[in-house]
Design an enzyme around this catalytic site. Structure first.
Site, short mmCIF file in Angstrom:
data_model
loop_
_atom_site.label_atom_id
_atom_site.label_comp_id
_atom_site.label_asym_id
_atom_site.label_seq_id
_atom_site.Cartn_x
_atom_site.Cartn_y
_atom_site.Cartn_z
N GLU A 124 24.44 -20.06 24.08
CA GLU A 124 24.88 -20.12 25.72
C GLU A 124 24.25 -21.30 26.15
O GLU A 124 23.54 -22.33 25.17
CB GLU A 124 24.44 -18.83 26.32
N HIS A 248 25.74 -17.76 38.78
CA HIS A 248 26.82 -18.30 37.32
C HIS A 248 28.03 -18.58 37.42
O HIS A 248 28.67 -18.20 38.96
CB HIS A 248 26.59 -16.64 36.66
N ARG A 294 22.78 -23.42 33.74
CA ARG A 294 23.41 -22.90 34.73
C ARG A 294 23.75 -23.50 35.90
O ARG A 294 24.92 -23.99 36.56
CB ARG A 294 23.12 -21.05 34.43
N HIS A 355 24.08 -14.44 41.36
CA HIS A 355 24.14 -14.27 39.75
C HIS A 355 22.63 -13.55 39.37
O HIS A 355 22.42 -12.81 39.07
CB HIS A 355 24.45 -15.11 38.94
N ARG A 390 17.10 -19.87 35.71
CA ARG A 390 16.74 -19.30 34.07
C ARG A 390 17.81 -19.39 32.98
O ARG A 390 18.69 -19.54 33.71
CB ARG A 390 17.19 -17.41 35.03
#
Length: 425
Positions: A124, A248, A294, A355, A390
């Protein structure tokens, strides 16, 4: 009628952090779990991507630590990052022991025969290696189901569904003035009867999740309203980093889709973000392109939308094998088909959405807050792991690691506490 319910541990919230804590704490005493809807209704249940953990021989703790620090924009606590990353493999093994069936892939021997299966590791945004342990694209559901089954089978744990925590019960307000605030439980609204009950405990754990529902567009479930953070704030507990809300990059853009997330794992498998005219744009914004952290991807999409005036951008994974996509992303494939979008051949319209709450109730290495007998775990907490942003799939990991540490610390507190909990009016 005044209802007073006592236990050693009171857990507010029923996601991965709360349930994991409950299972571990139940070895040391009685546990009460309250949850504002059904026990499985949590952000955990809707988590698609997976849990980040060093597992492959090609990976290292140092690499995972660096990726986490880079994503956090210099505001992570390095000692916390180190502790969480190194604790990951053991936590994954515990979930496997509980019956979580993570996705696996075959290992072929030199003669071409399949000798065994190993965990299938996804990739990811922000990760330099494949380290995302997942259960297709329904990881949260697989984990939540296993934890709920274990909790239901434990005689030391009692679950109260449809109960909403209203306020924390503090020593200084109801017993006697105290230099350092102490928590003895919570007042709780029973939604079915409309009555307020008093839940008393020697240790109270906030596992209430984040505050995504304060935003109009969010990937969070309706229960994510910041209750635990607000209750802790009202009693004077330290709160930190609430300005860092992670967006997100890829929430499904459709008038009838209620904030459905398109997992970052699609980009990990080669999906490309494109504008309406079909142009890929992420390479202009970051060297990692579509696999940048992100916050960078979300800002890049926002920039492109403001420049073009379009309503959304598009995620394209149609170049991948259709059978692979249906097997790897069965839930996303099925959900998109409900809106006449076939991810095996169509572009997926996406926009950024609130998110994750990177801040929360400040805790130490054991999940303990500045208020005595009060702990915070998961998205409700600010542990120092995430910094300003994060890293993908570090959230479930953080909850697992801190649930374990908090359960050990709280068990000692409970053991050294008188068996008599103060009666509260």
């Amino acid at each position: 009628m005044h209802l007073e319910i006592k236990s050693d541990f009171l857990v507010i919230g029923s996601g991965i952090g709360g349930l994991t804590f409950a299972l571990k704490a139940a070895k040391s005493g009685t546990v009460t779990i309250i949850t504002k809807r059904g026990v499985s209704e949590s952000a955990t249940f809707y988590a698609q991507g997976g849990i980040a953990s060093v597992w492959s021989k090609e990976d290292s703790f140092e690499s995972h630590i660096k990726d986490t620090l880079d994503a956090g924009a210099g505001l992570c606590r390095k000692d916390i990052v180190d502790m969480v990353v190194r604790g990951a493999p053991e936590r994954i093994q515990e979930l496997i022991s509980l019956g979580v069936e993570f996705s696996k892939r075959p290992i072929s021997a030199a003669n071409g025969n399949i000798e065994e299966l190993e965990l299938d590791l996804g990739k990811e945004g922000g990760h330099s290696k494949r380290r995302i342990i997942h259960a297709t694209d329904l990881t949260g559901k697989a984990v939540e189901d296993a934890l709920v089954n274990a909790v239901n089978a434990d005689p030391n744990i009692t679950v109260y569904e449809n109960h909403i925590a209203v306020d924390l019960i503090t020593h200084s307000k109801f017993v006697a003035p105290s230099d350092k605030e102490m928590v003895w439980g919570s007042y709780v609204l029973d939604k079915s009867s409309g009555t307020v009950k008093t839940f008393l405990a020697k240790a109270t754990i906030l596992a209430t999740g984040g505050a995504g529902k304060v935003y109009l567009f969010t990937s969070n479930p309706d229960v994510a309203t910041g209750d635990g953070i607000a209750m802790a704030y009202r009693i004077g507990a330290d709160i930190a980093n609430m300005e860092f809300i992670q967006f997100h990059p890829t929430c499904l853009y459709h008038s009838k889709a209620k904030s459905f997330l398109i997992s970052e794992a699609l980009r990990g498998e080669g999906a490309v973000l494109k504008t309406k005219d079909g142009g890929a744009f992420m390479r202009r914004h970051h060297p990692m392109a579509d696999l940048a952290p992100r916050d960078i991807v979300a800002r890049a999409i926002d920039f492109e939308l403001k420049k073009s005036g379009d309503d959304c951008v598009f995620l394209d994974i149609s170049h991948k094998n259709a059978a692979f996509l249906k097997d790897r992303f069965p839930n996303i494939h099925r959900k998109c088909l409900e809106f006449n979008i076939d991810i095996t051949k169509d572009l997926i319209p996406v926009v950024p959405a609130a998110h994750y709450t990177c801040g929360g109730v400040r805790t130490d290495r054991d999940g303990a807050t500045s208020a005595t007998r009060l702990y915070a775990i998961g998205e409700a907490a600010c542990t120092g792991l995430h910094g300003a942003n994060r890293l993908a799939s570090n959230s479930l990991l953080e909850a697992l690691v801190f649930a374990g540490r908090a359960s050990l610390h709280a068990a000692e507190v409970v053991k050294n506490t008188s068996s008599i909990i103060p009666s509260i009016p």
